[in-house]
Design a protein around this motif. Structure first.
Motif, PDB file in Angstrom:
ATOM      1  N   ASP A   8       0.802  -1.219  -0.106  1.00  0.00           N
ATOM      2  CA  ASP A   8      -0.022  -0.113   0.174  1.00  0.00           C
ATOM      3  C   ASP A   8       0.906   1.239   0.134  1.00  0.00           C
ATOM      4  O   ASP A   8       1.967   1.233   0.749  1.00  0.00           O
ATOM      5  CB  ASP A   8      -0.841   0.173   1.319  1.00  0.00           C
ATOM      6  CG  ASP A   8      -1.748  -0.914   1.231  1.00  0.00           C
ATOM      7  OD1 ASP A   8      -2.523  -1.449   0.251  1.00  0.00           O
ATOM      8  OD2 ASP A   8      -2.103  -1.835   2.383  1.00  0.00           O
ATOM      9  N   LEU A   9       0.520   2.264  -0.612  1.00  0.00           N
ATOM     10  CA  LEU A   9       1.206   3.575  -0.918  1.00  0.00           C
ATOM     11  C   LEU A   9       0.188   4.672  -0.228  1.00  0.00           C
ATOM     12  O   LEU A   9      -0.884   4.691  -0.706  1.00  0.00           O
ATOM     13  CB  LEU A   9       1.550   3.994  -2.072  1.00  0.00           C
ATOM     14  CG  LEU A   9       2.679   3.169  -3.021  1.00  0.00           C
ATOM     15  CD1 LEU A   9       2.795   3.535  -4.285  1.00  0.00           C
ATOM     16  CD2 LEU A   9       3.953   3.359  -2.027  1.00  0.00           C
ATOM     17  N   LEU A  16      -0.844  11.973  -5.305  1.00  0.00           N
ATOM     18  CA  LEU A  16       0.511  12.792  -5.587  1.00  0.00           C
ATOM     19  C   LEU A  16       0.332  13.829  -6.805  1.00  0.00           C
ATOM     20  O   LEU A  16       0.773  14.833  -6.633  1.00  0.00           O
ATOM     21  CB  LEU A  16       1.791  11.924  -5.358  1.00  0.00           C
ATOM     22  CG  LEU A  16       2.200  11.800  -4.076  1.00  0.00           C
ATOM     23  CD1 LEU A  16       3.350  10.765  -4.208  1.00  0.00           C
ATOM     24  CD2 LEU A  16       2.395  12.715  -3.053  1.00  0.00           C
ATOM     25  N   LEU A  17       0.032  13.025  -7.845  1.00  0.00           N
ATOM     26  CA  LEU A  17       0.137  13.564  -9.088  1.00  0.00           C
ATOM     27  C   LEU A  17      -1.035  14.463  -9.379  1.00  0.00           C
ATOM     28  O   LEU A  17      -1.073  15.659  -9.930  1.00  0.00           O
ATOM     29  CB  LEU A  17      -0.104  12.547 -10.298  1.00  0.00           C
ATOM     30  CG  LEU A  17       1.275  11.644 -10.519  1.00  0.00           C
ATOM     31  CD1 LEU A  17       1.179  10.780 -11.658  1.00  0.00           C
ATOM     32  CD2 LEU A  17       2.575  12.618 -10.679  1.00  0.00           C
ATOM     33  N   GLY A  85       6.726  14.478  -3.787  1.00  0.00           N
ATOM     34  CA  GLY A  85       6.252  14.591  -2.685  1.00  0.00           C
ATOM     35  C   GLY A  85       6.777  13.159  -1.888  1.00  0.00           C
ATOM     36  O   GLY A  85       7.618  12.315  -2.780  1.00  0.00           O
ATOM     37  N   THR A  86       6.431  12.746  -0.883  1.00  0.00           N
ATOM     38  CA  THR A  86       6.741  11.536  -0.224  1.00  0.00           C
ATOM     39  C   THR A  86       5.567  10.886  -0.039  1.00  0.00           C
ATOM     40  O   THR A  86       4.612  11.114   0.176  1.00  0.00           O
ATOM     41  CB  THR A  86       7.525  11.698   1.110  1.00  0.00           C
ATOM     42  OG1 THR A  86       6.786  12.451   1.947  1.00  0.00           O
ATOM     43  CG2 THR A  86       8.850  12.432   1.104  1.00  0.00           C
ATOM     44  N   THR A  87       5.865   9.203   0.147  1.00  0.00           N
ATOM     45  CA  THR A  87       4.791   8.482   0.359  1.00  0.00           C
ATOM     46  C   THR A  87       5.368   7.330   1.276  1.00  0.00           C
ATOM     47  O   THR A  87       6.554   6.957   1.293  1.00  0.00           O
ATOM     48  CB  THR A  87       4.163   7.854  -1.178  1.00  0.00           C
ATOM     49  OG1 THR A  87       3.205   6.963  -0.863  1.00  0.00           O
ATOM     50  CG2 THR A  87       5.204   7.112  -1.813  1.00  0.00           C
ATOM     51  N   GLY A  93       8.813   1.343   3.423  1.00  0.00           N
ATOM     52  CA  GLY A  93       9.013   2.530   4.529  1.00  0.00           C
ATOM     53  C   GLY A  93       8.856   3.864   3.414  1.00  0.00           C
ATOM     54  O   GLY A  93       8.098   3.806   2.297  1.00  0.00           O
ATOM     55  N   THR A  94       9.395   5.127   3.972  1.00  0.00           N
ATOM     56  CA  THR A  94       9.342   6.246   3.318  1.00  0.00           C
ATOM     57  C   THR A  94      10.006   6.410   1.836  1.00  0.00           C
ATOM     58  O   THR A  94      11.146   6.006   1.836  1.00  0.00           O
ATOM     59  CB  THR A  94       9.914   7.513   4.069  1.00  0.00           C
ATOM     60  OG1 THR A  94       9.256   7.481   5.499  1.00  0.00           O
ATOM     61  CG2 THR A  94       9.639   8.709   3.388  1.00  0.00           C
TER      62      THR A  94
END
Length: 210
Positions: A8-9, A16-17, A85-87, A93-94
């Motif tokens: 999962d993200l 994000l997009l 961005g980060t997910t 993990g990140t």
């Protein structure tokens, strides 16, 4: 070969997009898009450290847009301009998600597929210790020849964040088409990357080198 994870993200790539695309000068869709994924393919990072994926997305009945991405387990020094961005990846993990135009790993992978006539990376999942290939209806292929020399790319010098996006590296120049059309301008004789996917009438130009 790209080894993928069933994970999962949070937030998802499309989330994000949805926030990032309206900030691009070449994007002309709604201010709050609800993007749909048209297709995607992976390229190989020989070091196996960076995920390299090109996503094709569409807002409503608008044109298909090309968004190359790189996924990293730490920030890329000097690339703040290209951070989308980060997910949080439930397995890894990140992850720091970048517009790949500013990432030298993407430039090297793109040059390789274009100049050697290679195809996209084979995508595999590992299930109970067994590798299983994932079918992909989108097929991307370079126009070059097998065994062709590929200049080493170690840095991105300049990027014109337009459509097309122009990437000047320390060894060659690359052009990435953002808004995919039936008849883009291509320099005569330039090696290219094209793709087909369900619903596309003909192969579409994605990128060229030179």
């Amino acid at each position: 070969m790209a080894l993928l994870h069933r994970a999962d993200l949070t937030p998802s790539k499309l989330e994000l997009l949805n926030a990032w695309l309206p900030t691009r000068s070449w994007y002309t869709g709604p201010a709050e898009p609800d993007l749909a994924k048209v297709g995607a393919f992976r390229l190989d990072d020989p070091a196996g450290a960076v995920g390299v994926e090109t996503m094709l997305v569409r807002a409503g009945d608008g044109p298909v847009l090309q968004v190359p991405l790189t996924y990293r387990d730490a920030p890329l020094a000097g690339a703040e301009r290209w951070l989308i961005g980060t997910t949080e990846h439930s397995v890894l993990g990140t992850r720091w998600v970048y517009d790949a135009a500013g990432d030298p790993v993407y430039a090297a992978a793109l040059a390789t597929i274009i100049l050697t006539g290679a195809g996209q990376a084979v995508e595999e999942f590992e299930v109970d210790g067994v590798r299983q290939a994932r079918a992909n209806e989108l097929q991307a292929t370079g126009s070059g020849r097998a065994g062709a020399a590929v200049p080493a790319v170690t840095g991105v010098l300049r990027v014109a964040d337009t459509d097309p996006t122009l990437i000047a590296t320390d060894s060659l120049n690359l052009t990435v088409i953002r808004v995919l059309t039936d008849d883009p301008a291509v320099p005569d004789g330039a090696p290219t990357l094209t793709a087909t996917w369900p619903g596309s009438v003909t192969a579409r130009l994605l990128a060229c080198a030179g």
